[in-house]
Scaffold this motif. Structure first.
Motif, PDB file in Angstrom:
ATOM      1  N   TYR A  47      98.377 -80.590  81.434  1.00 12.92           N
ATOM      2  CA  TYR A  47      97.886 -81.693  80.607  1.00 12.92           C
ATOM      3  C   TYR A  47      98.680 -82.973  80.867  1.00 12.92           C
ATOM      4  O   TYR A  47      98.094 -84.054  81.019  1.00 12.92           O
ATOM      5  CB  TYR A  47      97.956 -81.319  79.130  1.00 12.92           C
ATOM      6  N   LEU A  48      99.999 -82.861  80.914  1.00 15.23           N
ATOM      7  CA  LEU A  48     100.823 -84.050  81.135  1.00 15.23           C
ATOM      8  C   LEU A  48     100.605 -84.636  82.526  1.00 15.23           C
ATOM      9  O   LEU A  48     100.601 -85.861  82.692  1.00 15.23           O
ATOM     10  CB  LEU A  48     102.299 -83.709  80.923  1.00 15.23           C
ATOM     11  N   LEU A  49     100.423 -83.783  83.527  1.00 14.05           N
ATOM     12  CA  LEU A  49     100.162 -84.301  84.868  1.00 14.05           C
ATOM     13  C   LEU A  49      98.788 -84.963  84.949  1.00 14.05           C
ATOM     14  O   LEU A  49      98.625 -85.948  85.674  1.00 14.05           O
ATOM     15  CB  LEU A  49     100.265 -83.180  85.903  1.00 14.05           C
ATOM     16  N   SER A  50      97.819 -84.422  84.214  1.00  9.61           N
ATOM     17  CA  SER A  50      96.503 -85.066  84.225  1.00  9.61           C
ATOM     18  C   SER A  50      96.566 -86.441  83.555  1.00  9.61           C
ATOM     19  O   SER A  50      95.835 -87.353  83.942  1.00  9.61           O
ATOM     20  CB  SER A  50      95.465 -84.185  83.539  1.00  9.61           C
ATOM     21  N   GLN A  51      97.430 -86.593  82.569  1.00  8.43           N
ATOM     22  CA  GLN A  51      97.612 -87.906  81.946  1.00  8.43           C
ATOM     23  C   GLN A  51      98.262 -88.892  82.909  1.00  8.43           C
ATOM     24  O   GLN A  51      98.050 -90.096  82.814  1.00  8.43           O
ATOM     25  CB  GLN A  51      98.466 -87.789  80.680  1.00  8.43           C
ATOM     26  N   ALA A  52      99.062 -88.365  83.834  1.00 13.82           N
ATOM     27  CA  ALA A  52      99.713 -89.220  84.829  1.00 13.82           C
ATOM     28  C   ALA A  52      98.835 -89.455  86.051  1.00 13.82           C
ATOM     29  O   ALA A  52      99.233 -90.165  86.970  1.00 13.82           O
ATOM     30  CB  ALA A  52     101.034 -88.593  85.262  1.00 13.82           C
ATOM     31  N   GLY A  53      97.656 -88.817  86.079  1.00 11.59           N
ATOM     32  CA  GLY A  53      96.749 -89.026  87.195  1.00 11.59           C
ATOM     33  C   GLY A  53      96.923 -88.032  88.323  1.00 11.59           C
ATOM     34  O   GLY A  53      96.395 -88.234  89.416  1.00 11.59           O
ATOM     35  N   ILE A  54      97.651 -86.963  88.100  1.00 17.14           N
ATOM     36  CA  ILE A  54      97.886 -85.937  89.115  1.00 17.14           C
ATOM     37  C   ILE A  54      97.132 -84.687  88.685  1.00 17.14           C
ATOM     38  O   ILE A  54      97.256 -84.234  87.557  1.00 17.14           O
ATOM     39  CB  ILE A  54      99.391 -85.645  89.263  1.00 17.14           C
ATOM     40  N   SER A  55      96.373 -84.121  89.613  1.00 18.03           N
ATOM     41  CA  SER A  55      95.536 -82.978  89.287  1.00 18.03           C
ATOM     42  C   SER A  55      96.294 -81.663  89.506  1.00 18.03           C
ATOM     43  O   SER A  55      96.792 -81.398  90.595  1.00 18.03           O
ATOM     44  CB  SER A  55      94.283 -82.996  90.155  1.00 18.03           C
ATOM     45  N   LEU A  56      96.407 -80.861  88.453  1.00 21.02           N
ATOM     46  CA  LEU A  56      96.922 -79.490  88.548  1.00 21.02           C
ATOM     47  C   LEU A  56      95.922 -78.605  87.808  1.00 21.02           C
ATOM     48  O   LEU A  56      96.000 -78.435  86.593  1.00 21.02           O
ATOM     49  CB  LEU A  56      98.318 -79.361  87.929  1.00 21.02           C
ATOM     50  N   PRO A  57      94.944 -78.056  88.538  1.00 26.03           N
ATOM     51  CA  PRO A  57      93.917 -77.267  87.859  1.00 26.03           C
ATOM     52  C   PRO A  57      94.483 -75.952  87.338  1.00 26.03           C
ATOM     53  O   PRO A  57      95.391 -75.368  87.932  1.00 26.03           O
ATOM     54  CB  PRO A  57      92.883 -77.021  88.961  1.00 26.03           C
TER      55      PRO A  57
END
Length: 87
Positions: A47-57
């Motif tokens: 979730y935090l990486l998606s907020q930073a614009g980095i995708s971790l599915p």
């Protein structure tokens, strides 16, 4: 070629995890704790990486890596996602 580097790092971390696992007295508790903390750490980090614009599915592969390697595996996955976002 990059896949081989990631696979080598995952295997190296897995071997370190096995060495640490053999030193523990209560091995089953250690395994359960490692799996739980790895899986529980995956969701907020994703979730935090998606907020930073980095995708971790969150899928079977990332879940397996985080369950087997624990929190170091989640750190490796997020570091790999961060490096992959550069290219």
């Amino acid at each position: 070629m990059t896949e081989w580097y990631i696979a080598a790092i995952i295997i190296f971390l897995f071997l370190i995890e096995i060495i640490i696992w053999h030193k523990k007295k209560k091995k089953l508790v250690g395994i359960c704790f490692n799996v739980c903390t790895g899986l529980l750490a995956l969701f907020p980090v994703s979730y935090l990486l998606s907020q930073a614009g980095i995708s971790l599915p969150v899928n079977l592969m990332t879940g397996t890596a985080s369950a087997v390697l624990g929190p170091p595996g989640v750190a490796l996955l997020s570091g790999g996602g961060f490096v992959a976002s550069w290219f």
